[in-house]
Design a protein around this motif. Structure first.
Motif, PDB file in Angstrom:
ATOM      1  N   ALA A  19       0.591  -0.637   0.199  1.00 31.96           N
ATOM      2  CA  ALA A  19       0.329   0.155   0.030  1.00 31.96           C
ATOM      3  C   ALA A  19       0.953   0.972  -0.386  1.00 31.96           C
ATOM      4  N   TRP A  20       1.872   0.963   0.151  1.00 32.50           N
ATOM      5  CA  TRP A  20       2.845   2.773   0.695  1.00 32.50           C
ATOM      6  C   TRP A  20       3.369   2.855  -0.784  1.00 32.50           C
ATOM      7  N   SER A  21       2.986   2.217  -1.838  1.00 33.79           N
ATOM      8  CA  SER A  21       3.899   2.081  -3.304  1.00 33.79           C
ATOM      9  C   SER A  21       1.878   2.397  -3.752  1.00 33.79           C
ATOM     10  N   LYS A  22       1.092   1.449  -3.376  1.00 25.73           N
ATOM     11  CA  LYS A  22      -0.220   1.353  -3.940  1.00 25.73           C
ATOM     12  C   LYS A  22      -1.080   1.874  -3.083  1.00 25.73           C
ATOM     13  N   PRO A  23      -0.874   3.030  -3.405  1.00 26.14           N
ATOM     14  CA  PRO A  23      -2.203   4.174  -1.734  1.00 26.14           C
ATOM     15  C   PRO A  23      -3.467   3.285  -1.890  1.00 26.14           C
ATOM     16  N   GLN A  24      -3.832   3.469  -3.131  1.00 25.33           N
ATOM     17  CA  GLN A  24      -5.293   2.734  -3.660  1.00 25.33           C
ATOM     18  C   GLN A  24      -5.813   1.196  -2.765  1.00 25.33           C
ATOM     19  N   PHE A  25      -4.222   0.500  -2.555  1.00 22.88           N
ATOM     20  CA  PHE A  25      -4.077  -0.569  -1.621  1.00 22.88           C
ATOM     21  C   PHE A  25      -5.385  -0.449   0.114  1.00 22.88           C
ATOM     22  N   TRP A  26      -5.369   1.104   0.505  1.00 21.55           N
ATOM     23  CA  TRP A  26      -5.899   1.499   1.602  1.00 21.55           C
ATOM     24  C   TRP A  26      -6.887   1.222   2.181  1.00 21.55           C
ATOM     25  N   PHE A  29     -10.396  -2.990   3.445  1.00 24.54           N
ATOM     26  CA  PHE A  29     -11.000  -3.208   4.794  1.00 24.54           C
ATOM     27  C   PHE A  29      -9.660  -3.842   5.820  1.00 24.54           C
ATOM     28  N   THR A  30      -8.417  -4.310   5.101  1.00 25.76           N
ATOM     29  CA  THR A  30      -7.913  -5.497   5.697  1.00 25.76           C
ATOM     30  C   THR A  30      -6.892  -4.905   6.050  1.00 25.76           C
ATOM     31  N   PHE A  31      -6.106  -4.189   5.080  1.00 28.62           N
ATOM     32  CA  PHE A  31      -5.058  -3.135   4.975  1.00 28.62           C
ATOM     33  C   PHE A  31      -5.456  -2.176   6.212  1.00 28.62           C
ATOM     34  N   TYR A 157     -14.549   0.013  -5.484  1.00 27.96           N
ATOM     35  CA  TYR A 157     -15.203  -0.304  -4.447  1.00 27.96           C
ATOM     36  C   TYR A 157     -13.920  -1.906  -4.428  1.00 27.96           C
ATOM     37  N   PRO A 158     -13.529  -2.582  -3.492  1.00 31.12           N
ATOM     38  CA  PRO A 158     -12.801  -2.922  -2.560  1.00 31.12           C
ATOM     39  C   PRO A 158     -12.931  -4.647  -3.124  1.00 31.12           C
TER      40      PRO A 158
END
Length: 204
Positions: A19-26, A29-31, A157-158
């Motif tokens: 997530a630090w290189s792909k901020p959309q991963f934040w 919920f699990t991140f 939507y994740p």
């Protein structure tokens, strides 16, 4: 016990490093919950090692609830990870660290290493406050940045079970209602387990 808690923190931080290189991963919920779990476990491990002040009961219980949610979703609702696309560290997929290993270890930590009978009755309700806040965050983000990902095709939507575009408002509401019931049941189980276990930690 300190090493166990540091290991949980390590799995959480390695599991969320993408997530630090792909901020959309934040948006996952699990991140979000996994990273906070890592911080609290780092605190707990340091406090154990240095005989300092342990994290308060409320966040520890709250994160135990969400660790169980994370593991159940990973085992029963999400498709298996593809090793060709998921990074691996020491031969373990980072998603496995975040979604399965760390949550299971966190629950074991709660049962064996935490003192019990500390949860007040209203904790089982206040622990759930994050869930509606998370849904509002997902919906607001999807409205403001509709093509921001992280899902396939740029969907904001994740998870499929909270995908408003696919479900419509009625389906979204039904899905959220089912999730809310499941969250409450898990919260109640954690609270009851805390009441059932002896006040002194079983180990440590």
């Amino acid at each position: 016990m300190a090493l166990w808690r540091f290991a949980i923190a390590g799995f959480c931080f390695v599991g969320t490093y993408e997530a630090w290189s792909k901020p959309q991963f934040w948006v996952y919920f699990t991140f979000q919950t996994g990273f906070v779990l890592g911080i609290v476990m780092l605190w707990a491990g340091a406090a154990t090692l240095l005989k300092g002040i342990q994290p308060p009961a409320w966040p520890k219980g709250c994160l135990t609830v969400y660790a169980i949610v994370t593991a159940l979703v990973a085992f029963f609702l999400m498709p298996p990870d593809d090793p060709a696309y998921v990074p691996q560290v020491i031969g373990i997929m980072t998603n496995t660290m975040l979604h399965k290993i760390a949550p299971i270890m966190a629950v074991i930590d709660f049962v064996l290493f935490d003192p019990h009978r500390r949860f007040r009755w209203h904790y089982m309700f206040s622990w759930l406050a994050y869930f509606p806040a998370y849904l509002v965050f997902v919906l607001a983000r999807a409205t403001i940045w509709p093509g921001s990902g992280p899902a396939a095709g740029g969907s904001p939507y994740p998870y499929d079970f909270i995908n408003l575009d696919a479900l419509g408002w009625q389906g979204f509401g039904i899905s959220c209602g089912k999730l809310a019931i499941a969250f409450f049941v898990i919260s109640l189980v954690v609270w009851l387990l805390d009441r059932a276990l002896p006040s002194k930690a079983l180990l440590g």
